[in-house]
Scaffold this motif. Structure first.
Motif, PDB file in Angstrom:
ATOM      1  N   PHE A  81       1.119  10.021 -52.772  1.00 20.91           N
ATOM      2  CA  PHE A  81       0.846   9.877 -51.334  1.00 20.91           C
ATOM      3  C   PHE A  81       1.664  10.813 -50.447  1.00 20.91           C
ATOM      4  CE2 PHE A  81       3.839   6.611 -52.732  1.00 20.91           C
ATOM      5  CZ  PHE A  81       4.919   6.793 -51.872  1.00 20.91           C
ATOM      6  N   ARG A  82       2.600  11.546 -51.008  1.00 21.55           N
ATOM      7  CA  ARG A  82       3.386  12.489 -50.212  1.00 21.55           C
ATOM      8  C   ARG A  82       2.884  13.912 -50.440  1.00 21.55           C
ATOM      9  NH1 ARG A  82       9.332  11.754 -52.086  1.00 21.55           N
ATOM     10  NH2 ARG A  82       9.591  13.531 -50.661  1.00 21.55           N
ATOM     11  N   PRO A  83       3.014  14.798 -49.448  1.00 16.40           N
ATOM     12  CA  PRO A  83       2.602  16.202 -49.629  1.00 16.40           C
ATOM     13  C   PRO A  83       3.637  16.953 -50.461  1.00 16.40           C
ATOM     14  CG  PRO A  83       3.548  15.922 -47.451  1.00 16.40           C
ATOM     15  CD  PRO A  83       3.494  14.545 -48.072  1.00 16.40           C
ATOM     16  N   LEU A  84       3.694  16.599 -51.749  1.00 14.92           N
ATOM     17  CA  LEU A  84       4.736  17.120 -52.632  1.00 14.92           C
ATOM     18  C   LEU A  84       4.120  17.565 -53.957  1.00 14.92           C
ATOM     19  CD1 LEU A  84       7.828  17.477 -53.109  1.00 14.92           C
ATOM     20  CD2 LEU A  84       7.807  15.163 -54.084  1.00 14.92           C
ATOM     21  N   VAL A  85       4.364  18.815 -54.324  1.00 13.71           N
ATOM     22  CA  VAL A  85       3.910  19.337 -55.620  1.00 13.71           C
ATOM     23  C   VAL A  85       4.967  18.991 -56.655  1.00 13.71           C
ATOM     24  CG1 VAL A  85       3.065  21.354 -56.869  1.00 13.71           C
ATOM     25  CG2 VAL A  85       2.839  21.261 -54.371  1.00 13.71           C
ATOM     26  N   LEU A  86       4.595  18.190 -57.639  1.00 13.38           N
ATOM     27  CA  LEU A  86       5.560  17.713 -58.623  1.00 13.38           C
ATOM     28  C   LEU A  86       5.781  18.707 -59.762  1.00 13.38           C
ATOM     29  CD1 LEU A  86       4.414  13.986 -58.910  1.00 13.38           C
ATOM     30  CD2 LEU A  86       6.295  14.925 -57.530  1.00 13.38           C
ATOM     31  N   HIS A  87       4.724  19.382 -60.175  1.00 12.56           N
ATOM     32  CA  HIS A  87       4.828  20.295 -61.328  1.00 12.56           C
ATOM     33  C   HIS A  87       3.626  21.231 -61.313  1.00 12.56           C
ATOM     34  CE1 HIS A  87       5.087  21.688 -65.539  1.00 12.56           C
ATOM     35  NE2 HIS A  87       6.362  21.335 -65.464  1.00 12.56           N
ATOM     36  N   ILE A  88       3.799  22.414 -61.899  1.00 11.54           N
ATOM     37  CA  ILE A  88       2.702  23.376 -61.931  1.00 11.54           C
ATOM     38  C   ILE A  88       2.729  24.153 -63.245  1.00 11.54           C
ATOM     39  CG2 ILE A  88       4.020  25.242 -60.801  1.00 11.54           C
ATOM     40  CD1 ILE A  88       1.326  25.769 -59.224  1.00 11.54           C
ATOM     41  N   ASP A  89       1.525  24.467 -63.767  1.00 11.90           N
ATOM     42  CA  ASP A  89       1.384  25.196 -65.027  1.00 11.90           C
ATOM     43  C   ASP A  89       0.623  26.499 -64.795  1.00 11.90           C
ATOM     44  OD1 ASP A  89       2.420  22.857 -65.993  1.00 11.90           O
ATOM     45  OD2 ASP A  89       0.678  22.305 -67.193  1.00 11.90           O
ATOM     46  N   PHE A  90       1.140  27.590 -65.384  1.00 12.33           N
ATOM     47  CA  PHE A  90       0.455  28.878 -65.357  1.00 12.33           C
ATOM     48  C   PHE A  90       0.210  29.345 -66.792  1.00 12.33           C
ATOM     49  CE2 PHE A  90       2.965  28.842 -61.411  1.00 12.33           C
ATOM     50  CZ  PHE A  90       1.979  29.142 -60.478  1.00 12.33           C
ATOM     51  N   GLN A  91      -0.894  30.072 -66.994  1.00 15.04           N
ATOM     52  CA  GLN A  91      -1.214  30.624 -68.309  1.00 15.04           C
ATOM     53  C   GLN A  91      -1.244  32.145 -68.235  1.00 15.04           C
ATOM     54  OE1 GLN A  91      -5.006  29.453 -69.892  1.00 15.04           O
ATOM     55  NE2 GLN A  91      -4.832  30.726 -71.713  1.00 15.04           N
ATOM     56  N   ARG A  92      -0.558  32.786 -69.149  1.00 14.10           N
ATOM     57  CA  ARG A  92      -0.599  34.243 -69.223  1.00 14.10           C
ATOM     58  C   ARG A  92      -1.997  34.706 -69.634  1.00 14.10           C
ATOM     59  NH1 ARG A  92       3.939  32.974 -72.441  1.00 14.10           N
ATOM     60  NH2 ARG A  92       5.936  33.259 -71.361  1.00 14.10           N
ATOM     61  N   VAL A  93      -2.400  35.878 -69.148  1.00 17.28           N
ATOM     62  CA  VAL A  93      -3.700  36.433 -69.532  1.00 17.28           C
ATOM     63  C   VAL A  93      -3.503  37.832 -70.086  1.00 17.28           C
ATOM     64  CG1 VAL A  93      -4.974  35.073 -67.848  1.00 17.28           C
ATOM     65  CG2 VAL A  93      -4.141  37.323 -67.200  1.00 17.28           C
ATOM     66  N   SER A  94      -4.399  38.204 -71.005  1.00 18.68           N
ATOM     67  CA  SER A  94      -4.390  39.542 -71.589  1.00 18.68           C
ATOM     68  C   SER A  94      -5.584  40.312 -71.051  1.00 18.68           C
ATOM     69  CB  SER A  94      -4.472  39.449 -73.119  1.00 18.68           C
ATOM     70  OG  SER A  94      -4.728  40.725 -73.674  1.00 18.68           O
ATOM     71  N   ALA A  95      -5.383  41.572 -70.713  1.00 24.24           N
ATOM     72  CA  ALA A  95      -6.450  42.393 -70.141  1.00 24.24           C
ATOM     73  C   ALA A  95      -7.619  42.566 -71.099  1.00 24.24           C
ATOM     74  CB  ALA A  95      -5.892  43.757 -69.740  1.00 24.24           C
ATOM     75  N   SER A  96      -7.376  42.394 -72.401  1.00 25.93           N
ATOM     76  CA  SER A  96      -8.425  42.638 -73.403  1.00 25.93           C
ATOM     77  C   SER A  96      -9.081  41.362 -73.926  1.00 25.93           C
ATOM     78  CB  SER A  96      -7.843  43.430 -74.576  1.00 25.93           C
ATOM     79  OG  SER A  96      -6.772  42.708 -75.186  1.00 25.93           O
ATOM     80  N   GLU A  97      -8.643  40.203 -73.447  1.00 24.25           N
ATOM     81  CA  GLU A  97      -9.190  38.936 -73.944  1.00 24.25           C
ATOM     82  C   GLU A  97      -9.939  38.209 -72.824  1.00 24.25           C
ATOM     83  OE1 GLU A  97      -6.082  36.606 -75.604  1.00 24.25           O
ATOM     84  OE2 GLU A  97      -5.553  38.087 -77.144  1.00 24.25           O
ATOM     85  N   LYS A  98     -11.142  37.728 -73.153  1.00 26.69           N
ATOM     86  CA  LYS A  98     -11.939  37.013 -72.156  1.00 26.69           C
ATOM     87  C   LYS A  98     -11.303  35.668 -71.836  1.00 26.69           C
ATOM     88  CE  LYS A  98     -16.533  39.005 -72.680  1.00 26.69           C
ATOM     89  NZ  LYS A  98     -17.976  38.722 -72.834  1.00 26.69           N
TER      90      LYS A  98
END
Length: 213
Positions: A81-98
């Motif tokens: 209920f609060r405007p608070l981001v608890l955690h975030i995930d990012f994924q690396r990408v390769s220019a040659s992989e779909k």
């Protein structure tokens, strides 16, 4: 879009709580052949970035301690209920992989469609994003859905839209070919139209004037 982060050495529930109290958001970056890395980001900058459509569907330049790499936003958790981001995930990408990515839909030309202007139809957006497959360099920020030729009682399907070069629908989306939008005459309007003739027929005929004796 550029995202600035810093490597996080201390992990655990208590450490994450202290991090949030100091105005930071814990996160992680994973994928490719490199090991997963725990990171921290400025919460306010991240919160405002999450409000931008492009942040969710674009290749991001994530800079960690001065070194940049290409990533995708894969997940994030918000406080109930609060405007608070608890955690975030990012994924690396390769220019040659779909990659597989959900891309937002932008609906255009609804106001000029004959179904709307001449027949009074209402257009409903059934699906607001589609999952596509492409190389990172070909990832579109959004897909346009042209509603100019939509007809009453019909819909625009996933396979009806023009995809940019190098972009394709993922297999299950192509097989299902979901309806993205349709045009319908409002039920209230239809009911009013049918009720008018019935009311006219039921109205009593006016009595003829009586001759005076």
């Amino acid at each position: 879009m550029k995202v600035v982060a810093f490597q996080r050495s201390v992990q655990g529930t208590g450490a994450s709580r202290r991090l949030r109290n100091s105005g930071k958001t814990p996160g992680i970056i994973y994928g490719s052949k490199d090991a997963a890395v725990a990171i921290e980001l400025d919460h306010n900058a991240l919160f405002h970035a999450l409000r931008k459509e492009a942040f969710h569907s674009s290749i991001l330049d994530l800079e960690i301690d001065g070194k940049a790499q290409k990533v995708l936003l894969r997940d994030y958790q918000m406080h109930p209920f609060r405007p608070l981001v608890l955690h975030i995930d990012f994924q690396r990408v390769s220019a040659s992989e779909k990659i597989h990515m959900r891309v937002p839909l932008h609906f255009i030309n609804a106001d000029t469609a004959a179904a709307v202007k001449l027949q009074g139809a209402v257009i409903s957006h059934i699906v607001t994003e589609l999952e596509v497959s492409c190389l990172p360099a070909d990832l579109p920020e959004f897909l346009e859905v042209d509603l100019g030729a939509i007809e009453v009682g019909h819909g625009i399907h996933a396979k009806d839209i023009a995809l940019p070069k190098g972009v394709s629908l993922v297999l299950h989306v192509g097989q299902e070919n979901p309806v993205l939008a349709n045009a319908r005459i409002p039920l209230v309007k239809s009911a009013d139209t049918e009720a008018a003739p019935a009311a006219t027929a039921a109205a009593p005929a006016a009595e003829a004037p009586k001759d005076k004796a």
